[in-house]
Design a protein around this motif. Structure first.
Motif, mmCIF file in Angstrom:
data_model
loop_
_atom_site.group_PDB
_atom_site.id
_atom_site.type_symbol
_atom_site.label_atom_id
_atom_site.label_comp_id
_atom_site.label_asym_id
_atom_site.label_seq_id
_atom_site.Cartn_x
_atom_site.Cartn_y
_atom_site.Cartn_z
ATOM 1 N N ALA A 88 10.104 -17.399 14.781
ATOM 2 C CA ALA A 88 9.220 -17.233 15.789
ATOM 3 C C ALA A 88 9.850 -17.221 17.268
ATOM 4 O O ALA A 88 10.365 -18.149 17.578
ATOM 5 C CB ALA A 88 8.132 -18.262 15.458
ATOM 6 N N THR A 89 9.719 -15.840 17.834
ATOM 7 C CA THR A 89 10.128 -15.936 19.398
ATOM 8 C C THR A 89 9.372 -16.585 20.293
ATOM 9 O O THR A 89 9.584 -17.048 21.335
ATOM 10 C CB THR A 89 10.582 -14.707 19.759
ATOM 11 O OG1 THR A 89 8.959 -13.738 19.661
ATOM 12 C CG2 THR A 89 11.428 -13.744 18.754
ATOM 13 N N PHE A 101 15.910 -19.128 20.065
ATOM 14 C CA PHE A 101 16.911 -18.768 21.270
ATOM 15 C C PHE A 101 18.011 -19.685 21.317
ATOM 16 O O PHE A 101 19.183 -19.168 21.775
ATOM 17 C CB PHE A 101 16.419 -18.346 22.783
ATOM 18 C CG PHE A 101 15.431 -17.003 22.502
ATOM 19 C CD1 PHE A 101 15.868 -15.881 22.377
ATOM 20 C CD2 PHE A 101 13.835 -17.389 22.559
ATOM 21 C CE1 PHE A 101 14.843 -14.742 22.249
ATOM 22 C CE2 PHE A 101 12.939 -16.198 22.274
ATOM 23 C CZ PHE A 101 13.445 -15.040 22.120
ATOM 24 N N ARG A 102 17.968 -20.943 21.290
ATOM 25 C CA ARG A 102 19.035 -21.686 21.342
ATOM 26 C C ARG A 102 19.537 -21.814 19.989
ATOM 27 O O ARG A 102 20.974 -21.767 20.080
ATOM 28 C CB ARG A 102 18.335 -23.245 21.672
ATOM 29 C CG ARG A 102 19.723 -24.240 21.913
ATOM 30 C CD ARG A 102 19.099 -25.658 21.831
ATOM 31 N NE ARG A 102 18.868 -25.852 20.479
ATOM 32 C CZ ARG A 102 19.727 -26.245 19.611
ATOM 33 N NH1 ARG A 102 20.882 -26.384 19.436
ATOM 34 N NH2 ARG A 102 19.222 -26.810 18.188
ATOM 35 N N GLN A 103 19.020 -21.844 18.963
ATOM 36 C CA GLN A 103 19.768 -22.090 17.530
ATOM 37 C C GLN A 103 20.434 -20.826 17.110
ATOM 38 O O GLN A 103 21.292 -20.882 16.445
ATOM 39 C CB GLN A 103 18.422 -22.199 16.633
ATOM 40 C CG GLN A 103 18.771 -22.611 15.030
ATOM 41 C CD GLN A 103 17.520 -22.766 14.341
ATOM 42 O OE1 GLN A 103 16.360 -22.888 14.709
ATOM 43 N NE2 GLN A 103 18.006 -22.701 12.914
ATOM 44 N N LEU A 104 19.909 -19.589 17.830
ATOM 45 C CA LEU A 104 20.704 -18.460 17.266
ATOM 46 C C LEU A 104 21.659 -17.616 18.197
ATOM 47 O O LEU A 104 21.957 -16.747 17.951
ATOM 48 C CB LEU A 104 19.242 -17.353 16.837
ATOM 49 C CG LEU A 104 18.207 -17.744 15.811
ATOM 50 C CD1 LEU A 104 17.357 -16.688 15.825
ATOM 51 C CD2 LEU A 104 19.117 -17.841 14.502
ATOM 52 N N PRO A 128 11.994 -10.452 27.428
ATOM 53 C CA PRO A 128 13.072 -10.961 28.211
ATOM 54 C C PRO A 128 14.549 -10.802 27.749
ATOM 55 O O PRO A 128 15.050 -11.585 26.947
ATOM 56 C CB PRO A 128 12.594 -12.287 28.147
ATOM 57 C CG PRO A 128 11.960 -12.680 26.909
ATOM 58 C CD PRO A 128 11.221 -11.617 26.591
ATOM 59 N N ILE A 129 14.926 -9.457 28.119
ATOM 60 C CA ILE A 129 16.112 -8.742 27.226
ATOM 61 C C ILE A 129 17.187 -10.051 27.644
ATOM 62 O O ILE A 129 18.092 -10.116 26.430
ATOM 63 C CB ILE A 129 16.284 -7.515 27.962
ATOM 64 C CG1 ILE A 129 15.433 -6.559 27.720
ATOM 65 C CG2 ILE A 129 17.958 -6.939 27.320
ATOM 66 C CD1 ILE A 129 15.222 -6.139 26.339
ATOM 67 N N ASP A 130 17.583 -10.566 28.624
ATOM 68 C CA ASP A 130 18.497 -11.427 28.549
ATOM 69 C C ASP A 130 18.555 -12.480 27.615
ATOM 70 O O ASP A 130 19.604 -12.919 26.879
ATOM 71 C CB ASP A 130 18.424 -12.052 30.023
ATOM 72 C CG ASP A 130 19.108 -11.443 31.173
ATOM 73 O OD1 ASP A 130 19.686 -10.216 30.879
ATOM 74 O OD2 ASP A 130 18.510 -11.627 32.225
ATOM 75 N N HIS A 131 17.315 -12.936 27.138
ATOM 76 C CA HIS A 131 17.276 -13.995 26.153
ATOM 77 C C HIS A 131 18.030 -13.353 24.866
ATOM 78 O O HIS A 131 18.469 -14.252 23.990
ATOM 79 C CB HIS A 131 15.822 -14.434 25.741
ATOM 80 C CG HIS A 131 15.257 -15.059 26.814
ATOM 81 N ND1 HIS A 131 13.928 -15.625 26.966
ATOM 82 C CD2 HIS A 131 15.905 -15.566 28.120
ATOM 83 C CE1 HIS A 131 13.978 -16.086 27.938
ATOM 84 N NE2 HIS A 131 14.950 -16.277 28.909
#
Length: 350
Positions: free
Chosen positions: A228-229, A235-238, A254-257
């Motif tokens: 789930a985004t 985002f930290r885990q992946l 948020p493309i940077d993420h």
């Protein structure tokens, strides 16, 4: 000229009504197709409601067409009456430019002719525009017709003519396969087909969706992981995980993420078209030599390759079959993300 029944929108804020449309006379290399099923793509909605501008009315959308050959011109060699065939987003191109000669007609330098709402040659119909697949028949040049193998139903094949090739093309171009980690952003009409194809190609597939609501479906269709985004921990885990990320949604993300989820030499491919310009921080591209790219559909030869691949792997779209008088309500449900996973019109109802 011949006539066919169709469903058309007469204004951006209108509703669909049954109309009679003209189809061109069968030329020497033309194929007349009795349309059996027509998928509903989100692009149909954008066009019919003039959300992208330039819509022509009455507007008959539809570029996910599956049917049966009803007649052929005298110079047609690939098809005969009774064959199962399909038509996707393209019905013509110049055939002479570099992209066309490379089999990438979708990038025709002189402008491809799209299946609906696209100007046609003045010699064919002065001031005319193409009429799409929400109809009982269509006439298309042999070179832009593809064969639908027996291993796949016409109803579940129809969405592959857009959704399928839209995912297959970048997956092949960026070499998704064994040893590659692929993430699909979005589990909708495009994303679910991407999960199936990427898994069949042998990649390790992860779905990145706003919630876990469709997790069971994603795993059933071939994903190995589902995140789930909306959970910031995702985002930290992946971080640094994926060789290829394909974004199928049109929302402003948020493309940077997502760039930070790419591994060395990884690529993030944009398929969905967000309303606003994307903001990208250069260092997130420079780090790990990452790439940000885009992709459209594939050419005609690759579309045929995709259909053959899907048939051999038992891949079809997950559909809800509707009648033509349900198109308006189907549009509202698509906008509300209330479909699993693609609406298909049964044209016997037209």
């Amino acid at each position: 000229m011949s006539t066919a029944a169709a469903y058309a929108m007469s204004a951006p804020d209108g509703s669909f009504e049954k109309v009679t449309v003209e189809r061109r006379a069968l030329g020497p290399d033309d194929v007349l197709i009795d349309i059996k099923y027509a998928g509903i793509c989100h692009s149909d909605i954008h066009t019919a409601r003039d959300e992208w501008g330039g819509a022509q009315y009455p507007c008959v959308p539809g570029h996910e067409i599956a049917g049966i050959v009803a007649a052929v011109g005298p110079e047609v060699r690939k098809y005969q009456v009774g064959d199962r065939v399909g038509v996707g987003c393209l019905v013509n191109s110049c055939g002479k430019c570099e992209p066309c000669l490379a089999g990438e007609e979708q990038y025709c330098a002189n402008g491809a002719t799209w299946t609906y709402n696209s100007p046609v040659a003045e010699s064919v119909q002065p001031g005319g525009y193409t009429i799409g697949g929400y109809s009982t028949q269509i006439v298309v040049g042999e070179s832009f017709v593809v064969a639908i193998p027996e291993g796949i139903g016409l109803d579940v094949a129809a969405p592959l003519l857009c959704a399928g090739i839209t995912l297959y093309s970048p997956l092949r171009h960026w070499n998704a396969g064994p040893g590659k980690k692929v993430a699909i952003i979005g589990m909708g009409g495009l994303g679910h087909v991407g999960v199936k194809i990427a898994a069949a190609l042998g990649a390790e597939v992860t779905v990145l969706s706003q919630s876990l609501r469709k997790r069971d479906d994603g795993l059933r269709m071939g994903a190995s992981h589902y995140y789930a985004t909306s959970d910031r921990e995702t985002f930290r885990q992946l971080r640094g995980r994926f060789d290829l990320i394909i974004n199928t949604v049109s929302a402003d993300l948020p493309i940077d993420h997502y760039l930070r989820l790419l591994a060395l030499d990884g690529t993030l491919v944009i398929l969905g078209l967000p309303e606003n310009p994307m903001s990208v921080t250069g260092r997130h591209l420079a780090a790990y030599r990452r790439s940000l790219a885009g992709s459209m559909i594939g050419g005609i030869a690759q579309t045929q390759e995709m259909l053959n691949f899907c048939a051999s792997h038992g891949i079809g779209a997950e559909i809800e079959l509707i009648s033509a008088d349900e198109i308006d309500s189907a549009y509202e449900r698509v906008v509300a993300s209330d479909v699993q996973y693609r609406f298909v019109i049964d044209t016997v109802s037209i």
